[in-house]
Design a protein around this motif. Structure first.
Motif, PDB file in Angstrom:
ATOM      1  N   ILE A   6     -78.530  10.261  16.602  1.00  0.00           N
ATOM      2  CA  ILE A   6     -78.100  10.348  15.211  1.00  0.00           C
ATOM      3  C   ILE A   6     -77.429   9.033  14.848  1.00  0.00           C
ATOM      4  O   ILE A   6     -76.531   8.578  15.551  1.00  0.00           O
ATOM      5  N   GLN A   8     -75.568   6.904  11.626  1.00  0.00           N
ATOM      6  CA  GLN A   8     -75.039   6.953  10.260  1.00  0.00           C
ATOM      7  C   GLN A   8     -75.610   5.780   9.483  1.00  0.00           C
ATOM      8  O   GLN A   8     -75.484   4.631   9.894  1.00  0.00           O
ATOM      9  N   GLN A  19     -67.973  16.884   4.174  1.00  0.00           N
ATOM     10  CA  GLN A  19     -68.988  15.986   4.720  1.00  0.00           C
ATOM     11  C   GLN A  19     -68.349  14.930   5.617  1.00  0.00           C
ATOM     12  O   GLN A  19     -68.898  14.579   6.662  1.00  0.00           O
ATOM     13  N   ILE A  44     -77.743  20.800  15.046  1.00  0.00           N
ATOM     14  CA  ILE A  44     -78.813  20.752  14.050  1.00  0.00           C
ATOM     15  C   ILE A  44     -78.283  21.204  12.687  1.00  0.00           C
ATOM     16  O   ILE A  44     -78.596  20.609  11.658  1.00  0.00           O
ATOM     17  N   VAL A  47     -76.203  18.392  11.197  1.00  0.00           N
ATOM     18  CA  VAL A  47     -77.065  17.294  10.740  1.00  0.00           C
ATOM     19  C   VAL A  47     -77.724  17.653   9.410  1.00  0.00           C
ATOM     20  O   VAL A  47     -77.830  16.808   8.527  1.00  0.00           O
ATOM     21  N   ARG A  48     -78.116  18.904   9.245  1.00  0.00           N
ATOM     22  CA  ARG A  48     -78.742  19.324   7.988  1.00  0.00           C
ATOM     23  C   ARG A  48     -77.781  19.202   6.813  1.00  0.00           C
ATOM     24  O   ARG A  48     -78.200  18.914   5.694  1.00  0.00           O
ATOM     25  N   LYS A  49     -76.500  19.430   7.040  1.00  0.00           N
ATOM     26  CA  LYS A  49     -75.513  19.342   5.964  1.00  0.00           C
ATOM     27  C   LYS A  49     -75.276  17.908   5.503  1.00  0.00           C
ATOM     28  O   LYS A  49     -74.854  17.678   4.377  1.00  0.00           O
ATOM     29  N   ASN A  51     -77.709  15.313   6.064  1.00  0.00           N
ATOM     30  CA  ASN A  51     -78.962  14.595   6.326  1.00  0.00           C
ATOM     31  C   ASN A  51     -79.186  13.409   5.406  1.00  0.00           C
ATOM     32  O   ASN A  51     -79.947  12.513   5.715  1.00  0.00           O
ATOM     33  N   HIS A  52     -78.504  13.373   4.250  1.00  0.00           N
ATOM     34  CA  HIS A  52     -78.630  12.252   3.338  1.00  0.00           C
ATOM     35  C   HIS A  52     -77.780  11.054   3.779  1.00  0.00           C
ATOM     36  O   HIS A  52     -77.910   9.968   3.233  1.00  0.00           O
ATOM     37  N   ALA A  55     -79.663   9.209   9.956  1.00  0.00           N
ATOM     38  CA  ALA A  55     -81.061   9.142  10.385  1.00  0.00           C
ATOM     39  C   ALA A  55     -81.142   9.779  11.761  1.00  0.00           C
ATOM     40  O   ALA A  55     -80.243   9.591  12.592  1.00  0.00           O
ATOM     41  N   ILE A  56     -82.195  10.544  11.996  1.00  0.00           N
ATOM     42  CA  ILE A  56     -82.337  11.268  13.248  1.00  0.00           C
ATOM     43  C   ILE A  56     -83.645  10.871  13.928  1.00  0.00           C
ATOM     44  O   ILE A  56     -84.671  10.737  13.269  1.00  0.00           O
TER      45      ILE A  56
END
Length: 59
Positions: A6, A8, A19, A44, A47-49, A51-52, A55-56
């Motif tokens: 992950i 940033q 966030q 996971i 990361v979805r919260k 995701n903007h 980068a994964i």
């Protein structure tokens, strides 16, 4: 378990406190900082919260 990397890619300035704390909980400290973590359901979801902001990539 699979590992994911992950990174940033955006700043947390002007983001909600939730966030900011999620980014901190993932272990990220600044833009372009990367961490490698196990791909658990909790990770996971975090990361979805945000995701903007991140980068994964799978390892």
């Amino acid at each position: 378990m699979a590992k994911i990397k992950i990174t940033q890619i955006k700043s947390v300035i002007d983001r909600s406190e939730r966030q900011k704390k999620t980014i901190e909980a993932l272990g990220l400290k600044r833009i372009n900082h990367s961490v490698e973590v196990e791909a658990t359901a909790a990770i996971i979801g975090m990361v979805r919260k945000v995701n903007h902001l991140v980068a994964i990539e799978s390892i």
